[in-house]
Enzyme design. Sequence first.
Site, PDB file in Angstrom:
ATOM      1  N   CYS A 331      37.666  37.711  45.217  1.00  0.00           N
ATOM      2  CA  CYS A 331      39.086  38.065  44.667  1.00  0.00           C
ATOM      3  C   CYS A 331      39.985  36.872  43.886  1.00  0.00           C
ATOM      4  O   CYS A 331      41.490  37.331  43.245  1.00  0.00           O
ATOM      5  CB  CYS A 331      40.328  37.721  45.858  1.00  0.00           C
ATOM      6  SG  CYS A 331      39.727  39.157  47.697  1.00  0.00           S
ATOM      7  N   ASP A 332      39.409  36.469  42.745  1.00  0.00           N
ATOM      8  CA  ASP A 332      39.843  36.366  41.422  1.00  0.00           C
ATOM      9  C   ASP A 332      39.566  36.859  40.436  1.00  0.00           C
ATOM     10  O   ASP A 332      38.071  36.806  39.890  1.00  0.00           O
ATOM     11  CB  ASP A 332      38.971  34.443  42.058  1.00  0.00           C
ATOM     12  CG  ASP A 332      39.405  33.612  40.540  1.00  0.00           C
ATOM     13  OD1 ASP A 332      39.565  32.816  40.790  1.00  0.00           O
ATOM     14  OD2 ASP A 332      39.239  33.956  39.474  1.00  0.00           O
TER      15      ASP A 332
END
Lengths: 387, 387
Positions: A331-332
Amino acid sequence: MDHGGAGTPARIREFLDRERPATPCVVVDLDTVRERYADVREALPGARLFYAVKANPAPEVVRVLVGLGASFDVASPAEIDLCLAQGAAPETISYSNPIKKRSEIAHAHAAGVRLFAFDSEQDLEHLAAEAPGASVFCRLLIHSEGARTPFGKKFGCAREMAADLLVRAAELGLDPYGVSFHVGSQQTDPAAWEVGIADAAWVFRAVAERGVRLRLLNLGGGLPASYLEATPALPVYGKAIREAVARHFGADVPEVAAEPGRAVVGDAGVLRTEVVLVSRKSYDDDHRWVYLDTGRYNGLAECEGEAIAYRFVTPHDGGPVGPVVLAGPTCDGDDVLYQRTVYELPLALRAGDQIDILSAGAYTASFASVFFNGFAPLPTHCIGARG
Amino acid sequence: MDHGGAGTPARIREFLDRERPATPCVVVDLDTVRERYADVREALPGARLFYAVKANPAPEVVRVLVGLGASFDVASPAEIDLCLAQGAAPETISYSNPIKKRSEIAHAHAAGVRLFAFDSEQDLEHLAAEAPGASVFCRLLIHSEGARTPFGKKFGCAREMAADLLVRAAELGLDPYGVSFHVGSQQTDPAAWEVGIADAAWVFRAVAERGVRLRLLNLGGGLPASYLEATPALPVYGKAIREAVARHFGADVPEVAAEPGRAVVGDAGVLRTEVVLVSRKSYDDDHRWVYLDTGRYNGLAECEGEAIAYRFVTPHDGGPVGPVVLAGPTCDGDDVLYQRTVYELPLALRAGDQIDILSAGAYTASFASVFFNGFAPLPTHCIGARG
């Protein structure tokens, strides 16, 4: 896209087809490690080779290189302990990190390590205190172009300071052994070493005038592995380096050392990954986003800044292709592999397809995050002769 | 340098002085986690808070938040399992990563998770197959400025596509619950949420016209921790967000959710590090290089691009200072923390000194490399009430 004509190496492909290990994972072929080590030896005849353990610290890789008579370039006490556990003799180890605590020097000295890099007076004083009598070499700060992962100014000092520090080393009871420099990793220009060799020769002469005779010229690393961008063959590097040494040192030939890592293990590894998802962002953008189960935080750290552009093998190669953005599974927002570098992958690519990332044996597994987003570090499977 | 007047928080300083743990390490004060969680609740009254586990997955942190009635935003099956092991109920978990394998969805569904993000048709089809009947929200791709770690285009889809996919979700037997967006982490501008709120309201209306009634507005993360650059207080963010929701949703108030991570744990942690070396590069450069035993690969990953500028506390604060370049301990040229960001540290700083890096509770320990250069991941010590 152009894979340079190469598919997944046969021995690794057979292992993957037979064992079907969970993805992502790296498979390292130890026979290729042997071959590449021999290639580097041939390119730099007579040079003492210190394998840069940081490139791939898999115990099996270190053990094979111990068997081949290699020496080892280490960055920390844990890398020293790893080499010793795999049978390396302490006198084959060079503690090449100029940034170390007194306690780390003491650890190395107690383990029998007698060769150390330095680039500052403070480190030199710590070495004199914790490793009395050790052989030391000074790392020079040089400016070189052409590296895909350049070093900037973090390491080394200017040649005038290096000369003073080497004289100081002798005063402190250490053995001023020589100098090192580093042209940056994945160096694409064989001529890049000349600047460092010239500066090293200057230091040799400067300290000789003050009564100190250096012997070691350490060329550092920089020899390449095979990524998307073609590089000259290793013998071209070897010839350029030998000629530069002759030009700057003349008849007074020093002992030569090098610290290859990427050139030894890079091509020996394949990273197998699974396509997690293929998607589009909007109706008016034709780029497909291809998300893999490996990314910058679990194997592909060297995609930072798109420094290293790997070669990909997909099950649909040969079919029609289109542009893609490649990204990792976290989720980066920074976990994007290639957005500027143009990659075209088969239009048939789907979630669940397996992709092989070639020449992924160096600077992948050990870089991986311990638990970022809950993703595990990248496991390594070694195949082939185990020494 | 300006520390904003703050030293190391007293409870953490007392722990460090008493226990003298090996450096580097992070110390997290669970009482501060409680306080910050309460602050976020107060800033966003009525919102359901999903703690972003990725910010700090220490089991003790998750357990304290379970005790406070928090919900959890997870990125992977391992984060789900971690939350469940700490007592979280599956219905408090949101699988907010739109990039997931079918097998990961199946794992989540088997564990009882019933709430999922998505941003693509393929993921939606996987959700329908592996988590039938689940509640799903679509992540919107928005453009926002002001974040210190922006997301780029990796996540979300355009609002027109989002509307179509939410209608499709209903056709597939899923519960089209709402929309989410993310303004980027460490968002410095409280007005940044408005763009996403406006787009979300557009999607609510667009799908309502097609017979689908959404209920959830998920504001994502972005609330800040306290770094060198000052940010507005949390209530300022809360007010701006509430007003934007009222402006774009009117009387038809949705359920509101948020995914704070950094704002909950960032200020609760201190990273204690030791100065490894202080050196100069040449006689004509006054910059000192200060090398720490923590760097980009064992704790300070968010120094990439100098995105996050932490506050430092040294034993010599108050004395004369001079400019420094700050770097980590590995043999990696990119392991430099701050070169452009101006840091001035005491001239008295020496190897062996201990430095506290404040507000280091988020995105530090879990990011660390498993063995890069032989350096171990960063350990976390939790102090304070354990709920």
